[in-house]
Motif scaffolding. Structure first.
Motif, PDB file in Angstrom:
ATOM      1  N   ALA A  91      17.806 -35.749 -13.460  1.00 42.06           N
ATOM      2  CA  ALA A  91      17.913 -35.690 -14.924  1.00 42.06           C
ATOM      3  C   ALA A  91      17.477 -37.003 -15.565  1.00 42.06           C
ATOM      4  O   ALA A  91      16.976 -37.021 -16.682  1.00 42.06           O
ATOM      5  CB  ALA A  91      19.346 -35.358 -15.332  1.00 42.06           C
ATOM      6  N   GLU A  92      17.679 -38.097 -14.845  1.00 41.38           N
ATOM      7  CA  GLU A  92      17.347 -39.392 -15.434  1.00 41.38           C
ATOM      8  C   GLU A  92      15.864 -39.756 -15.295  1.00 41.38           C
ATOM      9  O   GLU A  92      15.306 -40.394 -16.179  1.00 41.38           O
ATOM     10  CB  GLU A  92      18.212 -40.479 -14.782  1.00 41.38           C
ATOM     11  N   HIS A  93      15.242 -39.376 -14.195  1.00 42.80           N
ATOM     12  CA  HIS A  93      13.914 -39.923 -13.902  1.00 42.80           C
ATOM     13  C   HIS A  93      12.739 -38.961 -14.068  1.00 42.80           C
ATOM     14  O   HIS A  93      11.594 -39.380 -13.993  1.00 42.80           O
ATOM     15  CB  HIS A  93      13.895 -40.501 -12.485  1.00 42.80           C
ATOM     16  N   ARG A 113      21.632 -35.226 -18.447  1.00 41.04           N
ATOM     17  CA  ARG A 113      20.450 -35.708 -19.162  1.00 41.04           C
ATOM     18  C   ARG A 113      20.923 -36.533 -20.361  1.00 41.04           C
ATOM     19  O   ARG A 113      21.726 -36.054 -21.164  1.00 41.04           O
ATOM     20  CB  ARG A 113      19.617 -34.521 -19.652  1.00 41.04           C
ATOM     21  N   ASN A 114      20.388 -37.726 -20.492  1.00 37.47           N
ATOM     22  CA  ASN A 114      20.732 -38.564 -21.636  1.00 37.47           C
ATOM     23  C   ASN A 114      20.237 -37.883 -22.911  1.00 37.47           C
ATOM     24  O   ASN A 114      19.045 -37.631 -23.056  1.00 37.47           O
ATOM     25  CB  ASN A 114      20.055 -39.924 -21.454  1.00 37.47           C
ATOM     26  N   PRO A 115      21.136 -37.581 -23.848  1.00 34.00           N
ATOM     27  CA  PRO A 115      20.704 -36.879 -25.063  1.00 34.00           C
ATOM     28  C   PRO A 115      19.734 -37.681 -25.924  1.00 34.00           C
ATOM     29  O   PRO A 115      19.092 -37.123 -26.822  1.00 34.00           O
ATOM     30  CB  PRO A 115      22.001 -36.596 -25.820  1.00 34.00           C
ATOM     31  N   LYS A 116      19.602 -38.974 -25.630  1.00 33.92           N
ATOM     32  CA  LYS A 116      18.607 -39.769 -26.368  1.00 33.92           C
ATOM     33  C   LYS A 116      17.180 -39.503 -25.882  1.00 33.92           C
ATOM     34  O   LYS A 116      16.215 -39.800 -26.574  1.00 33.92           O
ATOM     35  CB  LYS A 116      18.896 -41.269 -26.201  1.00 33.92           C
ATOM     36  N   TYR A 117      17.063 -38.969 -24.661  1.00 29.32           N
ATOM     37  CA  TYR A 117      15.738 -38.607 -24.150  1.00 29.32           C
ATOM     38  C   TYR A 117      15.341 -37.257 -24.725  1.00 29.32           C
ATOM     39  O   TYR A 117      16.198 -36.458 -25.100  1.00 29.32           O
ATOM     40  CB  TYR A 117      15.759 -38.435 -22.625  1.00 29.32           C
ATOM     41  N   PRO A 118      14.026 -36.951 -24.714  1.00 26.37           N
ATOM     42  CA  PRO A 118      13.640 -35.567 -25.028  1.00 26.37           C
ATOM     43  C   PRO A 118      14.285 -34.638 -23.999  1.00 26.37           C
ATOM     44  O   PRO A 118      14.573 -35.070 -22.874  1.00 26.37           O
ATOM     45  CB  PRO A 118      12.119 -35.571 -24.851  1.00 26.37           C
ATOM     46  N   GLU A 151      21.042 -21.882 -23.826  1.00 26.05           N
ATOM     47  CA  GLU A 151      22.238 -22.394 -24.502  1.00 26.05           C
ATOM     48  C   GLU A 151      22.503 -23.864 -24.163  1.00 26.05           C
ATOM     49  O   GLU A 151      23.350 -24.500 -24.788  1.00 26.05           O
ATOM     50  CB  GLU A 151      23.482 -21.594 -24.063  1.00 26.05           C
ATOM     51  N   LEU A 152      21.839 -24.390 -23.162  1.00 23.81           N
ATOM     52  CA  LEU A 152      22.164 -25.751 -22.700  1.00 23.81           C
ATOM     53  C   LEU A 152      21.400 -26.771 -23.546  1.00 23.81           C
ATOM     54  O   LEU A 152      20.179 -26.712 -23.643  1.00 23.81           O
ATOM     55  CB  LEU A 152      21.811 -25.898 -21.209  1.00 23.81           C
ATOM     56  N   PRO A 153      22.124 -27.720 -24.156  1.00 23.60           N
ATOM     57  CA  PRO A 153      21.508 -28.542 -25.194  1.00 23.60           C
ATOM     58  C   PRO A 153      20.414 -29.493 -24.715  1.00 23.60           C
ATOM     59  O   PRO A 153      19.482 -29.762 -25.460  1.00 23.60           O
ATOM     60  CB  PRO A 153      22.695 -29.334 -25.760  1.00 23.60           C
ATOM     61  N   ASN A 154      20.509 -30.002 -23.510  1.00 24.58           N
ATOM     62  CA  ASN A 154      19.548 -31.040 -23.118  1.00 24.58           C
ATOM     63  C   ASN A 154      18.445 -30.538 -22.190  1.00 24.58           C
ATOM     64  O   ASN A 154      17.734 -31.326 -21.562  1.00 24.58           O
ATOM     65  CB  ASN A 154      20.273 -32.233 -22.498  1.00 24.58           C
TER      66      ASN A 154
END
Ligand SMILES: *Cc1c(COP(=O)(O)O)cnc(C)c1O
Length: 230
Positions: A91-93, A113-118, A151-154
């Motif tokens: 999720a990060e890379h 997943r960082n929500p700041k990323y797309p 439904e999953l936000p990221n």
């Protein structure tokens, strides 16, 4: 040394010919260079020759390459099977994940997943040959899983991927690719699945048949880089 530019020309020519034969725009097909078990200098050479999409199957190997190569415009696709203890690194890379087959894994990727990323672009892996031992969700279960993933936000659900059974005559994958095309069309019609635009199928030996059936990403390893190391 690896003569990557020459191989890229060969592969892009194959893609262009197949696209024209199918009455499609070659620009609608993304060449994903599968760089698993290929040396970093070969990846760098492919990048310098203009390739931007790279596919990896093994998390540790991929992270080492991503961090050492630091290719500013590279788009990294995780195309291997996903273990739940590896989801946070994925999720990060990575920018894309092709082999989602369970809601549990998708949930973890979204949570991590960082929500700041797309959002992380994801495809469902379809077990298109209905093999009992093989990875992927069955065509029958694909729609339900797709709806849950939206439904999953990221995460952003982009489409479907398949690895058809290896057959002696590559053209015989036409059937599997045709069934993928039909499933893809059916899901796209669903009001809630409007983000679907990607059909990831076709590899070194069978990209032409995949393109004929509508592939938008072909995943090509050995035809670009030669044999893999162990
Ligand atoms: C290794 C791999 C490829 C590339 O296969 P080639 O035959 O080398 O082109 C494509 N997709 C997936 C999922 C892979 O694991």
């Amino acid at each position: 040394m690896h003569n990557i530019p020459h191989k890229i020309t060969q592969v892009t020519t194959r893609i262009e010919k197949a696209a024209l034969h199918a009455n499609r725009n070659p620009q609608d097909i993304t060449l994903l260079a599968v760089s698993k078990r290929q040396p970093e200098d070969a990846i760098l050479e492919a990048y310098r020759s203009g390739l931007r999409h790279f596919g990896e199957n093994y998390v540790q190997e991929a992270l080492a390459k991503i961090e050492r190569l630091k290719l500013p415009q590279a788009v990294w696709h995780f195309i291997g099977p996903i273990q739940s203890n590896k989801t946070s690194q994925i999720a990060e890379h990575f920018h894309w994940v092709h082999a989602i087959e369970r809601l549990k894994i998708a949930r973890r990727l979204s949570e991590q997943r960082n929500p700041k990323y797309p959002p992380l672009n994801v495809c469902l892996q379809i077990n298109i040959d209905n093999e009992t031992t093989k990875a992927g969700v069955t065509p029958e279960d694909a729609e339900a899983l797709a709806l849950q993933i939206t439904e999953l936000p990221n995460l952003k659900l982009r489409g479907l991927m398949a690895i058809p059974l290896r057959v002696v005559i590559p053209q015989h994958n036409d059937d599997a690719f045709t069934r993928m095309k039909q499933l893809f069309k059916r899901l796209k019609k669903h009001d809630s699945l409007s983000t679907i635009d990607t059909l990831s199928m076709g590899m070194s030996t069978d990209m032409e048949s995949a393109i004929q059936q509508g592939a938008t990403i072909v995943r090509v390893g050995t035809a670009l880089f030669g044999p893999r190391t162990n």
